[in-house]
Design a protein around this motif. Structure first.
Motif, PDB file in Angstrom:
ATOM      1  N   TRP A 121      -6.593  -3.258   0.929  1.00  0.00           N
ATOM      2  CA  TRP A 121      -5.321  -3.379   1.625  1.00  0.00           C
ATOM      3  C   TRP A 121      -4.284  -4.112   0.797  1.00  0.00           C
ATOM      4  O   TRP A 121      -3.092  -3.795   0.857  1.00  0.00           O
ATOM      5  CB  TRP A 121      -5.513  -4.014   3.006  1.00  0.00           C
ATOM      6  CG  TRP A 121      -5.886  -2.950   3.991  1.00  0.00           C
ATOM      7  CD1 TRP A 121      -7.141  -2.638   4.447  1.00  0.00           C
ATOM      8  CD2 TRP A 121      -4.999  -2.013   4.595  1.00  0.00           C
ATOM      9  NE1 TRP A 121      -7.070  -1.566   5.295  1.00  0.00           N
ATOM     10  CE2 TRP A 121      -5.774  -1.162   5.408  1.00  0.00           C
ATOM     11  CE3 TRP A 121      -3.633  -1.801   4.518  1.00  0.00           C
ATOM     12  CZ2 TRP A 121      -5.217  -0.128   6.148  1.00  0.00           C
ATOM     13  CZ3 TRP A 121      -3.071  -0.771   5.266  1.00  0.00           C
ATOM     14  CH2 TRP A 121      -3.869   0.054   6.065  1.00  0.00           C
ATOM     15  N   LYS A 122      -4.704  -5.065  -0.012  1.00  0.00           N
ATOM     16  CA  LYS A 122      -3.755  -5.757  -0.889  1.00  0.00           C
ATOM     17  C   LYS A 122      -3.130  -4.752  -1.866  1.00  0.00           C
ATOM     18  O   LYS A 122      -1.913  -4.731  -2.053  1.00  0.00           O
ATOM     19  CB  LYS A 122      -4.450  -6.886  -1.648  1.00  0.00           C
ATOM     20  CG  LYS A 122      -3.512  -7.699  -2.501  1.00  0.00           C
ATOM     21  CD  LYS A 122      -4.223  -8.866  -3.164  1.00  0.00           C
ATOM     22  CE  LYS A 122      -3.221  -9.667  -3.993  1.00  0.00           C
ATOM     23  NZ  LYS A 122      -3.833 -10.825  -4.609  1.00  0.00           N
ATOM     24  N   ARG A 129     -16.011  -7.138   3.723  1.00  0.00           N
ATOM     25  CA  ARG A 129     -14.668  -7.627   4.033  1.00  0.00           C
ATOM     26  C   ARG A 129     -13.855  -7.891   2.768  1.00  0.00           C
ATOM     27  O   ARG A 129     -12.651  -7.652   2.743  1.00  0.00           O
ATOM     28  CB  ARG A 129     -14.747  -8.895   4.897  1.00  0.00           C
ATOM     29  CG  ARG A 129     -13.397  -9.431   5.349  1.00  0.00           C
ATOM     30  CD  ARG A 129     -12.641  -8.357   6.153  1.00  0.00           C
ATOM     31  NE  ARG A 129     -11.262  -8.699   6.346  1.00  0.00           N
ATOM     32  CZ  ARG A 129     -10.725  -9.012   7.510  1.00  0.00           C
ATOM     33  NH1 ARG A 129     -11.462  -9.039   8.607  1.00  0.00           N
ATOM     34  NH2 ARG A 129      -9.461  -9.301   7.592  1.00  0.00           N
ATOM     35  N   ASP A 130     -14.500  -8.382   1.704  1.00  0.00           N
ATOM     36  CA  ASP A 130     -13.764  -8.627   0.462  1.00  0.00           C
ATOM     37  C   ASP A 130     -13.199  -7.327  -0.113  1.00  0.00           C
ATOM     38  O   ASP A 130     -12.046  -7.282  -0.553  1.00  0.00           O
ATOM     39  CB  ASP A 130     -14.649  -9.316  -0.576  1.00  0.00           C
ATOM     40  CG  ASP A 130     -14.979 -10.755  -0.204  1.00  0.00           C
ATOM     41  OD1 ASP A 130     -14.222 -11.360   0.594  1.00  0.00           O
ATOM     42  OD2 ASP A 130     -15.986 -11.275  -0.711  1.00  0.00           O
ATOM     43  N   ASP A 169       0.048  -8.418   8.451  1.00  0.00           N
ATOM     44  CA  ASP A 169      -1.241  -9.036   8.104  1.00  0.00           C
ATOM     45  C   ASP A 169      -2.135  -9.186   9.329  1.00  0.00           C
ATOM     46  O   ASP A 169      -3.353  -9.050   9.237  1.00  0.00           O
ATOM     47  CB  ASP A 169      -1.032 -10.401   7.455  1.00  0.00           C
ATOM     48  CG  ASP A 169      -0.472 -10.296   6.034  1.00  0.00           C
ATOM     49  OD1 ASP A 169      -0.542  -9.200   5.432  1.00  0.00           O
ATOM     50  OD2 ASP A 169       0.033 -11.322   5.538  1.00  0.00           O
ATOM     51  N   ASP A 212     -10.279  -6.221   2.107  1.00  0.00           N
ATOM     52  CA  ASP A 212      -9.074  -7.007   1.841  1.00  0.00           C
ATOM     53  C   ASP A 212      -8.437  -6.610   0.502  1.00  0.00           C
ATOM     54  O   ASP A 212      -7.205  -6.495   0.403  1.00  0.00           O
ATOM     55  CB  ASP A 212      -9.387  -8.502   1.849  1.00  0.00           C
ATOM     56  CG  ASP A 212      -9.672  -9.029   3.250  1.00  0.00           C
ATOM     57  OD1 ASP A 212      -9.299  -8.371   4.248  1.00  0.00           O
ATOM     58  OD2 ASP A 212     -10.289 -10.116   3.339  1.00  0.00           O
ATOM     59  N   LEU A 246      -4.705  -6.344  10.107  1.00  0.00           N
ATOM     60  CA  LEU A 246      -5.865  -6.074   9.258  1.00  0.00           C
ATOM     61  C   LEU A 246      -7.202  -6.387   9.927  1.00  0.00           C
ATOM     62  O   LEU A 246      -8.136  -5.578   9.815  1.00  0.00           O
ATOM     63  CB  LEU A 246      -5.718  -6.773   7.917  1.00  0.00           C
ATOM     64  CG  LEU A 246      -4.478  -6.320   7.114  1.00  0.00           C
ATOM     65  CD1 LEU A 246      -4.419  -7.049   5.777  1.00  0.00           C
ATOM     66  CD2 LEU A 246      -4.449  -4.823   6.916  1.00  0.00           C
TER      67      LEU A 246
END
Length: 156
Positions: free
Chosen positions: A46-47, A39-40, A10, A43, A13
């Protein structure tokens, strides 16, 4: 120079996010998210990516996070990708990291795509055994237009 690949943490990132917002790197890569600064969306990507069966690795050089590389997609159609911090370009890191990744993932064929005018990326791929098998056109978010791309394959 000691290059290693490891699983993505994490804490990597924020480094990846910074790297993927370098305007020169984004232009060269061409096929990027619509808004690399979102950024949202980053994220969320990547999740999903880390929850998938894709192989994602952080690239370390002398202990520093300098980029990422991955194999993703459906069996028989899996693609490779990589991103190197621009401060580390021209040092053979992309080639060494990609070679380590394809050695780790024995599945073949593996595919890659690159903007046709990205000679450096094409050279990296070819040095790792990928060969151009097709030419295509695709919409490049980073350039806001459709551009030429090359499709490469690494056979068994």
């Amino acid at each position: 120079m000691e290059l290693t690949l490891r699983t993505v943490h994490d804490s990597d990132l924020p480094v990846f996010f910074r790297q993927m917002n370098d305007p020169e790197a984004v232009r060269m890569a061409a096929f990027t998210p619509k808004d690399p600064a979102d950024r949202d969306a980053f994220d969320a990507h990547w999740k999903r990516a880390l929850a998938s069966d894709a192989v994602h690795r952080t690239i370390l050089v002398d202990g520093d996070v300098v980029g990422s590389t991955a194999v993703y997609g459906e069996p028989g159609e899996r693609e490779v990708t990589y991103w190197i911090d621009r401060a580390y370009w021209g040092r053979g890191i992309a080639k060494a990291a990609l070679a380590a990744l394809v050695a780790e993932v024995p599945e073949r064929p593996l595919y890659a795509r690159a903007a046709a005018d990205n000679a450096a990326s094409r050279r990296v791929l070819e040095k790792c055994g990928f060969r151009v098998t097709a030419h295509a056109r695709g919409f490049a978010n980073a350039r806001g237009e459709e551009i030429d791309e090359v499709v490469l394959v690494l056979e068994g």
